[in-house]
Design a protein around this motif. Sequence first.
Motif, PDB file in Angstrom:
ATOM      1  N   ILE A  59       0.850  -1.194   0.000  1.00  0.00           N
ATOM      2  CA  ILE A  59       0.000   0.000   0.000  1.00  0.00           C
ATOM      3  C   ILE A  59       0.891   1.251   0.000  1.00  0.00           C
ATOM      4  CG2 ILE A  59      -1.824   1.305   1.236  1.00  0.00           C
ATOM      5  CD1 ILE A  59      -2.849  -1.408   0.165  1.00  0.00           C
ATOM      6  N   GLY A  60       0.611   2.121  -0.962  1.00  0.00           N
ATOM      7  CA  GLY A  60       1.405   3.353  -1.076  1.00  0.00           C
ATOM      8  C   GLY A  60       2.565   3.231  -2.054  1.00  0.00           C
ATOM      9  N   SER A  61       2.884   1.998  -2.455  1.00  0.00           N
ATOM     10  CA  SER A  61       3.971   1.818  -3.429  1.00  0.00           C
ATOM     11  C   SER A  61       3.434   1.900  -4.847  1.00  0.00           C
ATOM     12  CB  SER A  61       4.601   0.429  -3.283  1.00  0.00           C
ATOM     13  OG  SER A  61       5.141   0.259  -2.029  1.00  0.00           O
ATOM     14  N   SER A  62       4.359   2.065  -5.794  1.00  0.00           N
ATOM     15  CA  SER A  62       4.007   1.916  -7.208  1.00  0.00           C
ATOM     16  C   SER A  62       4.056   0.422  -7.510  1.00  0.00           C
ATOM     17  CB  SER A  62       5.024   2.647  -8.076  1.00  0.00           C
ATOM     18  OG  SER A  62       5.044   2.089  -9.382  1.00  0.00           O
ATOM     19  N   HIS A  63       3.356   0.000  -8.578  1.00  0.00           N
ATOM     20  CA  HIS A  63       3.436  -1.417  -8.972  1.00  0.00           C
ATOM     21  C   HIS A  63       4.827  -1.792  -9.468  1.00  0.00           C
ATOM     22  CE1 HIS A  63      -1.028  -1.574  -9.034  1.00  0.00           C
ATOM     23  NE2 HIS A  63      -0.794  -2.828  -8.717  1.00  0.00           N
ATOM     24  N   ASN A  64       5.672  -0.810  -9.652  1.00  0.00           N
ATOM     25  CA  ASN A  64       7.005  -1.217 -10.120  1.00  0.00           C
ATOM     26  C   ASN A  64       7.774  -1.964  -9.025  1.00  0.00           C
ATOM     27  OD1 ASN A  64       8.104   0.766  -8.511  1.00  0.00           O
ATOM     28  ND2 ASN A  64       9.125   1.860 -10.182  1.00  0.00           N
ATOM     29  N   ILE A  65       7.178  -2.067  -7.837  1.00  0.00           N
ATOM     30  CA  ILE A  65       7.735  -2.923  -6.781  1.00  0.00           C
ATOM     31  C   ILE A  65       7.776  -4.386  -7.259  1.00  0.00           C
ATOM     32  CG2 ILE A  65       5.525  -3.336  -5.575  1.00  0.00           C
ATOM     33  CD1 ILE A  65       7.033  -3.061  -2.900  1.00  0.00           C
ATOM     34  N   ILE A  66       6.855  -4.749  -8.179  1.00  0.00           N
ATOM     35  CA  ILE A  66       6.838  -6.127  -8.696  1.00  0.00           C
ATOM     36  C   ILE A  66       7.256  -6.178 -10.168  1.00  0.00           C
ATOM     37  CG2 ILE A  66       5.197  -7.130  -7.048  1.00  0.00           C
ATOM     38  CD1 ILE A  66       2.995  -6.648  -9.191  1.00  0.00           C
ATOM     39  N   ARG A  67       7.893  -5.113 -10.636  1.00  0.00           N
ATOM     40  CA  ARG A  67       8.291  -5.055 -12.043  1.00  0.00           C
ATOM     41  C   ARG A  67       9.444  -6.020 -12.309  1.00  0.00           C
ATOM     42  NH1 ARG A  67      10.595  -3.865 -16.386  1.00  0.00           N
ATOM     43  NH2 ARG A  67      10.374  -1.981 -17.664  1.00  0.00           N
ATOM     44  N   HIS A  68       9.308  -6.849 -13.335  1.00  0.00           N
ATOM     45  CA  HIS A  68      10.377  -7.789 -13.683  1.00  0.00           C
ATOM     46  C   HIS A  68      11.244  -7.176 -14.786  1.00  0.00           C
ATOM     47  CE1 HIS A  68      12.512 -11.426 -14.705  1.00  0.00           C
ATOM     48  NE2 HIS A  68      12.000 -12.000 -13.634  1.00  0.00           N
ATOM     49  N   ALA A  97       8.421 -11.527  -7.779  1.00  0.00           N
ATOM     50  CA  ALA A  97       8.027 -11.627  -6.368  1.00  0.00           C
ATOM     51  C   ALA A  97       9.200 -11.204  -5.484  1.00  0.00           C
ATOM     52  CB  ALA A  97       7.606 -13.058  -6.045  1.00  0.00           C
ATOM     53  N   LYS A  98       8.894 -10.991  -4.221  1.00  0.00           N
ATOM     54  CA  LYS A  98       9.917 -10.486  -3.303  1.00  0.00           C
ATOM     55  C   LYS A  98      11.111 -11.438  -3.163  1.00  0.00           C
ATOM     56  CE  LYS A  98      10.392  -8.352   1.225  1.00  0.00           C
ATOM     57  NZ  LYS A  98       9.738  -8.001   2.487  1.00  0.00           N
ATOM     58  N   ASP A  99      10.843 -12.748  -3.305  1.00  0.00           N
ATOM     59  CA  ASP A  99      11.946 -13.718  -3.188  1.00  0.00           C
ATOM     60  C   ASP A  99      12.705 -13.912  -4.501  1.00  0.00           C
ATOM     61  OD1 ASP A  99      10.146 -15.131  -4.686  1.00  0.00           O
ATOM     62  OD2 ASP A  99       9.797 -16.724  -3.218  1.00  0.00           O
ATOM     63  N   GLY A 100      12.386 -13.104  -5.524  1.00  0.00           N
ATOM     64  CA  GLY A 100      13.119 -13.163  -6.795  1.00  0.00           C
ATOM     65  C   GLY A 100      12.482 -14.084  -7.823  1.00  0.00           C
ATOM     66  N   LYS A 101      11.470 -14.893  -7.394  1.00  0.00           N
ATOM     67  CA  LYS A 101      10.790 -15.764  -8.360  1.00  0.00           C
ATOM     68  C   LYS A 101       9.900 -14.918  -9.268  1.00  0.00           C
ATOM     69  CE  LYS A 101      10.642 -19.706  -5.250  1.00  0.00           C
ATOM     70  NZ  LYS A 101       9.795 -20.491  -4.368  1.00  0.00           N
TER      71      LYS A 101
END
Length: 218
Positions: A59-68, A97-101
């Motif tokens: 919440i509050g982040s951009s979706h680029n937090i999950i950008r591959h 994903a946060k674990d790199g997968k």
Amino acid sequence: MENTRGKKLTKKDRPIPIDEEIIIPDEEVLISVTDPKGFIIETNDIFTKISGYSEDELIGSSHNIIRHPDMPKIMFKIVWDHIMDKENVMAVVKNLAKDGKYYWVVTDFVTRVDADRNIINYTAYRRPVHDKVKQAVIPLYKALCAIEDVAGIDASERFLNNYFEDRDTNYDDMIEEIIVKNCDKAAVLGFGDNPETAMKTMSKEKKQSLFNKLFGIK
Ligand SMILES: Cc1cc2nc3c(=O)[nH]c(=O)nc-3n(C[C@H](O)[C@H](O)[C@H](O)COP(=O)(O)O)c2cc1C
């Protein structure tokens, strides 16, 4: 990781990708909602779980937090150009994903507007991608990323426009064609044995609800 609220992550903040895929169960829909600036305001449980981040981190982040990094920049430009114009659009997206997968999803981006046509929010509905759909987009995305690495997004946009011109198509039609051609559900949905022909004769309104028909999102 430090709190990403309201910040755009840079490459160095992101997890290091590993070559392991997260398979999303068929029936799941990963949903997230952003404010008009693109900051996440709501997520459903399965989106949060697959991302590996806590709700508070999202919440509050951009979706680029999950950008591959395997996703070409031009694909997101196309998405933003559509949704800012209040046009819904579909995209096949590889997320990190946060674990790199990684995980692949077909995403329906929907813009919600008020009575005066001001944008209220953007919502993304993501469904798992058929393997054949991935195979159809991977070579194109690889080519686009390679072009962007050496010559930037203007060059990949030119490449993509030539690609469409050569095939006498455009982005919306291409993505729908890839999905319909490779989606076993097409026949069930009344497109008959030849979904490609059915698509060509379909009205714009009917096409816009294609994702709903394919994936049952209201
Ligand atoms: C509702 C919505 C959902 C989005 N979902 C994703 C997503 O699942 N993955 C992703 O990489 N970008 C997604 N984006 C696009 C991001 O905002 C961003 O443009 C993209 O990650 C590229 O980031 P960059 O400009 O930092 O390279 C979404 C945008 C909106 C408005």
